[in-house]
Design a protein around this motif. Structure first.
Motif: not given
Length: 1016
Positions: A891-899
């Motif tokens: 999963n990747v957040s909407k800010w493009n960071f790994v969750e």
């Protein structure tokens, strides 16, 4: 008697007199004489007003204006304004803790307005050394009634109807106690007043004796009449000199008025009172021990029965009541038992006096109706906790009481309700604790008191409390074992049921209640070997170590430098941080912001000392590194060789796993080698520390792009755990007009990376950098070194909000970089396809945004232009996650960071972990190291036990280095400045700007450490 238009009543209780209230009184009298007002204004001393925290206190009548914290210097202005001009002085008034609004009237202040006064009815209103003022407030009218119109039996019946219970702690019905003594056979009987009050933090009895001694004399005399006694004793500790003096004055006055002595008030009743000064033994608060002490023997309790009502002082029937109990008696007799019983609860009538102390805003003496919730005392009367801290516990009942948590704050304050919690009402001590209190330490403190004060007569108290204290001491020092908690409970239960007297029987209460309500804190001390409140020294890191994200034992490595043990110091750092040379140069050093030395002058140069021991190793030679033996069958893959990835690799390798690091670039190190310029962090320093990691056995594969040369799916098949630490390399766009239209617009990270790869080309003559982080400062200082004539930084907030290291900002300005604070970019200007400038607008700071920093607000009409041929935005970065295949499932957040799970750093895919900038966004090197350290702990637990646990390491002292005896010369040491190359030399080369401490300087700086880790 003269008629005065104004009375100025100034508190002369112990608290206020210790703060020079008598000097204020003298100044008032002198100023009134000076202005000719001595016949219009009278200054009166009173006993304790109750609001001890704000003394010296004065109340001006008839208005009831309340003044606090007075000094003699305040007097001339106060007389001028209030007395002559009729303008109360606001700056001397009480102000509400939260709103800071002045509250002029005493009865409008929360501390006073919620109280109901019975025992304290005369506080702050009369001169305690004047019997006439007591009489003017209906004093001795109740005694007159008992001598003229009611019988002893009727006195006792009225007290029984009132429901008054002993206020000394046990809560035994007072009327019943008197009845037992009255019916006991004997021609000689005694009544006694217990004013010993040995509880730490308790001052109820002392204050009543100081403020209203005649009320106690009257109550004791009425008790004597009721039980048939002709002699009374007031047992008061000698440490209360003011109370003793005022009692002596009151007794002498009463004798002169015929209120004490033979045939008092013209009756046929003889009664006199004697003061007996106690030596301060806590056990003498127990009634049989007190009586034995008066007899001239060592104060020790005796078994009961016989009870004192039948065989007490000198073997005669005796009744003992405490100060507060007796001060209620005159009002009960005068107004009736039903009147007194009209407030309170069914089984606890009337009011109770408490000494409110600890972490609460309003500290002092309070009297409240029985049945009031604890919450109301703390938050309505006490105005909540100091400094906006969170409530943690209230200790009620003194050293024999108990500690109650927030969940018990709605408990009614009455004998039965408090007893049900495991605490006791006690004589009235109430200590409030916030989140900084350690409940293990509190239990130890109170038990240490009762153990010290134990008379030693019975084995359960003498030996049992010592055994409990020894266990608590071990626990607080990190030497506790799991069985200690149960042992404590068993010992406490045994002592409660077998000790001889009430003091021994209640001594375990603080331990039992803390075990009952705060067991998790005991477990943290025993199992995790940590003190959550950071109070227990042996389990608590110094402020600097606690502030370090990776928990380096800062005091120890600094102390080792002071002793000249440099290699040991370096090894101490390396235990938690594989990059001492790197962090000695580029760490954001949060440790220094919390350094205790910084509270007195300047903090210890912790970062620079770390660099010193790393540099020293180059002089003496690096210690050979022994490869780690592979003992585990599982293998671990690390994607990215930045500080997070390499730290994780090292720590996992040291646990016996085979580790392979995959790096897309031709060199390892990530931002350490590609993002930080050589003048701050020379490449050879990074390479040396990466080589140390390789020497352990970590395999580093450079020029290997995951997603191209090898897929994530391939890695999952070969490796049992994967850690993603690729950092954040993609610069964010400004999203302003002209950004993509003109040549001369450079990406900050690409710019710095190219320079580190050897491309030393001048970016342009006029460079504008946008941003306020370290990357922006690096880009600006690098541009100076590459030959740019003008370098500007545009930052939309003030310098205080700038996230870049302060020293880096200072150096940039020294090197000629101009920083435009409170300015925001509007659009890029250009001509003929090339950048010509940047249009900006001035800003002002508004309310804080989601980051906690104040939001910049554009000032319309303040636009301006900065000439430029190159613009370098440095407003943030995001990771390049192109290596994650669409079917990877991560999963990747909407800010493009790994969750990830914040506790375990595991992604939603089992066995894949991530940390550092790829999760948090751009952060510091030390924070990236922390992420790698944390991931290694989790991965080890995951592989060995097939379970996920929190990876956060709890910082704690690793060793205690001997203290260096402080000399006058050492006390005079000042924080040294870091030596640097000349500014002009710095501007022309990429040579390291800071040259490091010499040995003598480093040793002197290390000796400045206050050694917070050493405790007391």
């Amino acid at each position: 008697m003269a008629d005065f238009r104004t009375h100025m009543l100034i508190c002369a209780g112990t608290g206020c007199t210790s703060n020079r209230s008598l000097k204020v009184k003298e100044a008032l009298e002198e100023e009134l004489i000076k202005r000719g007002l001595q016949d219009e204004v009278r200054v009166v001393i009173t006993g304790c007003n109750g609001f001890c925290a704000v003394g010296p206190i004065m109340v001006v009548y008839p208005e009831g204006i309340f003044y606090q914290k007075l000094t003699p210097e305040d007097v001339p202005y106060l007389i001028e304004e209030h007395i002559l001009k009729g303008r109360p002085v606001k700056k001397l008034m009480f102000s509400e803790p939260v709103t800071k609004k002045e509250i002029p009237l005493l009865n409008e202040i929360n501390f006073f307005s919620h109280q109901v006064l019975r025992a304290l009815r005369n506080r702050g209103l009369i001169d305690p050394e004047s019997i006439d003022e007591y009489i003017a407030r209906d004093g001795y009218a109740a005694l007159g009634k008992t001598l003229s119109s009611i019988t002893p039996e009727e006195i006792i019946e009225e007290v029984k109807i009132s429901g008054l219970r002993g206020r000394g702690g046990a809560g035994f019905p007072t009327g019943l106690k008197w009845e037992f003594c009255a019916k006991a056979k004997g021609d000689v009987k005694y009544v006694l007043c217990n004013g010993d009050e040995g509880d730490p933090g308790a001052f109820m009895d002392r204050s009543i004796l100081e403020a209203d001694p005649h009320a106690v004399l009257e109550g004791l005399t009425i008790a004597g009449k009721a039980v048939g006694a002709h002699h009374g004793y007031i047992y008061v500790r000698a440490e209360y000199p003011l109370a003793v003096d005022r009692l002596k004055i009151a007794i002498q006055q009463a004798r002169e008025y015929g209120i004490l002595g033979e045939n008092i008030l013209g009756s046929d009743y003889d009664f006199d009172i004697e003061i007996y000064p106690g030596a301060g033994a806590f056990v003498c608060g127990e009634e049989t021990a007190l009586m034995i002490s008066i007899e001239g023997k060592r104060g020790m309790p005796r078994p009961r029965p016989p009870f004192p009502a039948h065989k007490g002082l000198w073997g005669k029937p005796s009744v003992l009541n405490n100060v507060e109990t007796l001060s209620n008696i005159p009002q009960i007799i005068l107004s009736g038992g039903e009147w007194y019983a009209s407030i309170g609860t069914e089984k606890s009538k009337g009011t109770k006096v408490f000494a409110l102390a600890g972490a609460v805003n309003n500290i002092g003496l309070v009297e409240v109706p029985m049945g009031i919730p604890l919450r109301s005392i703390i938050y309505d009367i006490g105005d909540g906790l100091q400094f906006g801290r969170e409530f943690k516990a209230v200790q009620i009942g003194g050293p024999s009481g108990g500690c109650l948590p927030e969940s018990m704050l709605d408990t009614p304050v009455d004998y039965d309700s408090i007893n049900a919690t495991g605490a006791i009402m006690g004589s009235g001590g109430m200590v409030i604790m916030d989140e900084t209190a350690c409940m293990v330490d509190m239990a130890k403190f109170f038990l240490a008191f009762t153990q010290e004060e134990s008379c030693g007569k019975c084995t359960p108290c003498r030996v049992g409390t010592k055994m409990m204290l020894d266990i608590l001491t071990r626990i607080s020092q990190g030497e506790g074992v799991a069985s200690d908690v149960d042992t404590l409970r068993d010992l406490a239960t045994t002592i409660k049921t077998t000790a001889l007297c009430g003091l021994g029987q209640t001594a375990p209460n603080p331990v039992l209640t803390t075990l009952r309500y705060f067991r998790e804190e005991f477990e943290a001390h025993v199992i995790d070997k940590t003190c959550p409140a950071k109070v227990c020294k042996r389990l608590t890191p110094a402020p600097c170590q606690n502030a370090c994200p990776v928990g380096i034992d800062v005091p120890s490595y600094v102390a080792l430098i002071g002793w000249g043990r440099y290699q040991e110091s370096l090894e101490m750092v390396r235990r938690d941080n594989p990059f001492p040379a790197v962090c000695g140069r580029v760490c954001t050093h949060p440790c220094e912001y919390d350094c205790a030395r910084g509270e007195t002058d300047k903090p210890i140069s912790i970062k620079s000392l770390k660099r010193f021991v790393a540099d020293n190793e180059k002089k003496v030679g690096r210690i050979p590194i022994t490869p780690v033996e592979i003992t585990q069958r599982e293998k671990v893959a690390i994607i990215g060789s930045g500080p997070a990835g390499l730290t994780c690799a090292r720590d996992v390798m040291q646990k016996g796993y085979a580790v392979t690091v995959f790096e897309a670039l031709p060199v390892a190190g990530g931002m350490l080698t590609m993002g930080i310029p050589d003048y701050r962090l020379p490449r050879e320093e990074v390479e040396a520390e990466i080589n140390d990691i390789s020497m352990l056995g970590v395999e580093i594969k450079t020029n290997t792009v995951v997603g191209q040369d090898i897929t994530l799916d391939d890695l999952r098949k070969e490796y049992e755990a994967i850690f993603i630490g690729v950092g954040a390399w993609k610069s964010l766009n400004l999203k302003i007009p002209g950004e993509d239209e003109f040549e001369g617009f450079l990406d900050c990270i690409t710019f710095l990376k190219n320079v580190n790869l050897g491309k030393h080309e001048k970016p342009g003559d006029k460079v504008v950098v946008i941003g306020g982080g370290n990357a922006a400062i690096d880009a600006a200082r690098t541009s100076v070194r590459l030959g740019a004539r003008e370098v500007n930084i545009v930052y939309r907030r003030s310098r205080e909000e700038m996230p870049a290291s302060k020293e880096e900002v200072d150096e940039a300005e020294h090197e000629g970089v101009r920083i435009n604070y409170l300015a925001a970019p509007l659009r890029v200007l250009g001509k003929d396809g090339k950048v010509t400038g940047l249009e900006c607008i001035r800003t002002e700071l508004g309310e804080p945004d989601v980051t906690g920093r104040r939001r910049p607000i554009p000032i319309q009409g303040s636009e301006f232009v900065i000439s430029a041929d190159v613009i370098i935005p440095a407003i943030g970065q995001e990771p390049d996650l192109s290596f994650l295949e669409k079917d990877s499932g991560v999963n990747v957040s909407k800010w493009n960071f790994v969750e990830v799970d914040p506790d375990t750093l595991q992604t939603n895919v089992r066995g894949i972990f991530a940390g550092g900038d790829v999760v948090t966004g751009p952060a510091s090197v030390i924070e990236a190291i922390q992420a790698g350290q944390k991931a290694a702990v989790v991965i080890d637990n995951y592989l060995r036990r097939d379970e996920l646990t929190k990876g956060q390491k709890i910082p704690r002292p690793r060793m205690l280095v001997d203290l260096i005896e402080m000399t006058e010369e050492m006390e005079a040491y000042q924080q040294p400045e870091m030596p640097t190359l000349d500014v002009e030399e710095r501007r022309k080369s990429f040579k390291e700007a800071e040259t490091g401490f010499e040995e003598e300087v480093a040793v002197c700086e290390a000796k400045r450490c206050l050694r917070c880790d050493a405790g007391e």
